[in-house]
Every structure is written in C-alpha cells, then in structure tokens.
Design a protein around this motif. Structure first.
Motif, PDB file in Angstrom:
ATOM      1  N   ALA A 164       0.869  -1.178   0.000  1.00 18.93           N
ATOM      2  CA  ALA A 164       0.000   0.000   0.000  1.00 18.93           C
ATOM      3  C   ALA A 164       0.905   1.227   0.000  1.00 18.93           C
ATOM      4  CB  ALA A 164      -0.912  -0.010   1.223  1.00 18.93           C
ATOM      5  N   HIS A 167     -11.155  -6.006   4.025  1.00 14.89           N
ATOM      6  CA  HIS A 167     -10.241  -5.237   4.873  1.00 14.89           C
ATOM      7  C   HIS A 167     -10.656  -5.389   6.328  1.00 14.89           C
ATOM      8  CE1 HIS A 167      -7.096  -2.331   5.453  1.00 14.89           C
ATOM      9  NE2 HIS A 167      -7.899  -1.382   5.906  1.00 14.89           N
ATOM     10  N   ASN A 204      -3.925  -6.516   5.998  1.00 17.60           N
ATOM     11  CA  ASN A 204      -3.036  -5.351   5.979  1.00 17.60           C
ATOM     12  C   ASN A 204      -1.848  -5.678   6.902  1.00 17.60           C
ATOM     13  OD1 ASN A 204      -4.333  -5.304   8.446  1.00 17.60           O
ATOM     14  ND2 ASN A 204      -4.408  -3.075   8.548  1.00 17.60           N
ATOM     15  N   SER A 205      -1.048  -4.673   7.253  1.00 15.92           N
ATOM     16  CA  SER A 205       0.150  -4.942   8.071  1.00 15.92           C
ATOM     17  C   SER A 205      -0.197  -5.726   9.326  1.00 15.92           C
ATOM     18  CB  SER A 205       0.810  -3.627   8.498  1.00 15.92           C
ATOM     19  OG  SER A 205       1.255  -2.897   7.395  1.00 15.92           O
ATOM     20  N   GLY A 229       1.061  -1.820   4.423  1.00 18.03           N
ATOM     21  CA  GLY A 229       1.443  -0.436   4.180  1.00 18.03           C
ATOM     22  C   GLY A 229       2.285   0.023   5.355  1.00 18.03           C
ATOM     23  N   ALA A 230       1.622   0.362   6.439  1.00 24.24           N
ATOM     24  CA  ALA A 230       2.264   0.967   7.614  1.00 24.24           C
ATOM     25  C   ALA A 230       3.562   0.282   8.046  1.00 24.24           C
ATOM     26  CB  ALA A 230       1.271   0.959   8.775  1.00 24.24           C
ATOM     27  N   TYR A 271       0.219   6.661  11.354  1.00 24.29           N
ATOM     28  CA  TYR A 271      -0.271   6.889   9.983  1.00 24.29           C
ATOM     29  C   TYR A 271      -0.552   8.384   9.769  1.00 24.29           C
ATOM     30  CZ  TYR A 271      -1.806   1.881   9.976  1.00 24.29           C
ATOM     31  OH  TYR A 271      -1.904   0.522  10.057  1.00 24.29           O
TER      32      TYR A 271
END
Ligand SMILES: *Cc1c(COP(=O)(O)O)cnc(C)c1O
Length: 379
Positions: A42, A176, A212-213, A230-231, A360
């Motif tokens: 991401a 998600h 996600n992460s 992403g993060a 973030y």
C-alpha cells in the motif's frame, strides 16, 4: 545514493531522514511473515507521506506486486514513477473504486480498479462487453469495516448471479480488517469467517486477500494468496503494545532557533499553558503544526536533545515549538543545532501516542517545508 527534496538542508527548519534500506528490509520481513502468500504494498497518500518517487522503486526492486493506491491520480503518478525507474510491469490497483468516466485512462495505463459495489461491477462489465475483451478488476467485499466494498446483500446477489461478472477478469477478491491491531478482538475471527465463506463462492478470482500490516501478524489463517502491508513497511509498529517486528524508517529533526532562560512563574507559549516553577531554559525549534507536528502534542510530547529526553513546553505554534532544556548542560551550544523529534529511541509511534494520534496520521501530515533526505536504496 543520497537524494533530497524540499528546502535546502542547510537552512531547513525540519529534516525528515528516510531510510530506504529499512523500507526494503521491512518489506522482506513482512513478506517473510506470510511465506505462502504474494506480498503487495500500500503506497497511497504519497507513500504514507514519505515520498512515492523514492519509495516506489525501492519496493518494486524488493518485489512488491501489486501496488495499492487510493485514487486514480495517485495511480497515474505511481505508474510514471515506476516506469521511469525501469519497472513498467507491477500491477497497480485503485482502492477507491471506479472513477466515473475515467475508464479509458485506467486502461491506457494498465491500472486495475478495485470494484466496490454492484453498480461498479455493472459499469465494468458493460465496458468489457463494449470493447469485446476481458477487463481485469479486483473485487472488494465488505465483511465488517462498513467503509468500502460490496455490502452483504450485494455479495449475496453476486454469488447468485455470477453472470454479472461476465467479461471481468477477477484478479482478486479482497476485504479489509477493522480491528487487526487488536489481536484478541472478536471482530477479527468474525471477519475471517465471513471472508472465507464469501471468497469460496467466488471461484473465478485468481487471488484472495484480507490482511493489511497488522492482519499479517494475526497468523497464517489471515494470509490467503496475497497480503497488503502499508504501515509496517514505513516503520509503524503493526503489533501495538508488543515490540515492533519492523525497523524504524524515519528520523525527524528540528533546528533550534533560539535559547533563553526564564524566571519562575513566567508563562511559555500561547495561552501561557506551561508555567516555569523554577528558573528554566527553553529552546525554540523551527517545527510547528504547519509542518505536521501535532498541536495535540502541546505539553505532552518529548524530544531528544544531545542524548537527553526533554519535554515539549507549552502550545505548539504554527512555525515553532518550545522545549524545556533545563536538564541539558548549559554549555551545550544549542542554537543552530538539530534536535530529534522522532528517532529510534522515541519513534513515530511514541510521538503519535503522546499526541493522541496514530503513526499513519503523523507521517501523512508532514508538510512541504520539511526537507526530505533519503538514505540507501541502492540495492
Ligand atoms: C491502507 C490499506 C491497506 C494497508 O494498511 P496498513 O494498515 O497500512 O498496512 C491495505 N488494504 C486496504 C484496503 C487499505 O486501504
């Protein structure tokens, strides 16, 4: 390699150091956590504020594919950056869905929409029909985030009426997670079960993707075919409350403009919210909320000056903040020096925590006056 952007370092009030090698290492660390799955990246919001021009080629070299962005314009900029850097092939998926009327631009640049509703599915199907070719798309199912993706009733209809997908080459079915950063939250297993069930009924999809992460660190059940960190790539701890499995990526420095000594009972900053109860030395640093240093950090955050942890004194101003440096030896020549607002001992998560926000937001708010200095990235 050492590339820079923003005002010249010598006079910048704020310098953000970005460790590109740490980003590559974090990619491999996260991808290694999900060995059975492909690993995308991401990279929306200008690579979480770090600079997509520099970050994208590093992730492409590390093997990230596909890339996820929020908007069509981010996708176009990313395609340009990757092509210029010699990576014309990575897939790019646009998370915010099918922009109205921009179908031709998507196709011309090899961009894949993430379809978020039956209406978008229908528009993409019609376009495929009109062009007489199969068009790629990912499909986002809402399993509990209630933000984007097909709601339950639309998913049910799509399962019953699979011809709605005629002419669409489904590259992925994704969902998600809402609570992945709380591993014990019951919503995680609930979403997992909903996603598994829906994805099973969607056999045309090449890949299934949920994590996600933080989701990646929930364990193998959450990995499916493709993970979307992403993060964690950018050094934000994907396992809050536990030691971070990833390397710090950023260091934020601010330049001391002035040092003064004040007597007891003098106020400090707007609103005089900090009051010295003894003789106090203060350092004014050229970083304020206009640079993305949060106002909410007023009287709460810390910085690291000459190896000492010192508190922020008073309210953050637009262009500066004040540190109480009474604990620093008086012969330390502070004016002109750079002090650390984010460093490995006081990382992005620590500052975010002090300001009541998340890493973030902190990274994506860093402003244009911040000089960016990139380190490593040569491979
Ligand atoms: C932003 C985003 C990600 C990456 O999330 P991180 O928490 O930054 O790892 C993955 N999937 C979707 C749909 C996203 O919007």
């Amino acid at each position: 390699m050492m590339v820079e952007s923003g005002p010249p370092a010598a006079r910048a009030g704020a310098i953000l150091h970005v460790d590109l090698d740490a980003i590559a290492a974090n990619f491999h660390r996260v991808a290694g956590e999900a060995p059975g799955a492909a690993c995308g990246a991401a990279i929306k919001a200008n690579a979480y504020g770090l600079g997509v021009d520099r970050v994208a080629p590093v992730l492409a070299r590390a093997g990230a594919d596909p890339f996820f962005v929020a908007t069509l314009d981010e996708a176009l900029a990313l395609r340009h950056v990757l092509t210029e850097a010699g990576y014309p092939h990575p897939r790019i998926q646009v998370l915010n869905g099918l922009p109205p009327g921009d179908h031709d631009i998507l196709l011309a640049h090899g961009l894949t929409p993430v379809l978020n509703s039956l209406a978008e599915v229908e528009r993409w199907r019609q376009l495929a029909h009109a062009r007489g070719e199969a068009l790629p798309a990912a499909l986002h199912l809402d399993t509990g985030m209630s933000r984007l993706g097909l709601p339950d009733d639309e998913t049910t209809r799509l399962v019953r009426e699979p011809e709605r997908l005629n002419g669409i080459a489904l590259t992925a079915v994704m969902s998600h997670l809402a609570c992945a950063d709380h591993p014990d939250h019951a919503e995680n297993t609930a979403q997992l079960a909903r996603f598994r069930k829906a994805a099973q009924r969607m056999p045309a999809a090449a890949e299934r993707s949920l994590a996600n992460s933080s989701g990646i660190f929930l364990g193998a059940a959450y990995h499916f075919d493709l993970v979307r960190p992403g993060a964690a790539l950018y050094g934000i701890n994907p396992t809050p409350g536990r030691p971070s499995p990833v390397h710090p990526v950023v260091r934020l420095q601010g330049r001391v403009l002035q040092v003064r000594q004040i007597d007891r009972y003098r106020g400090v900053g707007y609103g005089s919210t900090y009051r010295a109860d003894r003789t106090t030395r203060l350092a004014t640093v050229a970083v304020g909320y206009a640079d993305g240093y949060p106002l909410a950090a007023s009287n709460r955050a810390h910085a690291v000056v000459a190896g000492h942890r010192v508190p922020v004194a008073g309210r953050i101003s637009m262009d500066s903040l004040i540190l109480d440096v009474s604990g620093i030896p008086a012969d330390e020549p502070l004016p002109g020096q750079l002090v650390d607002l984010i460093d490995p001992t006081h990382d992005v998560d620590a500052l975010a925590d002090e300001a009541g926000t998340i890493g973030y937001e902190l990274l994506t708010q860093l402003g244009e006056r911040v000089h960016r200095s990139y380190h490593g990235g040569d491979g």
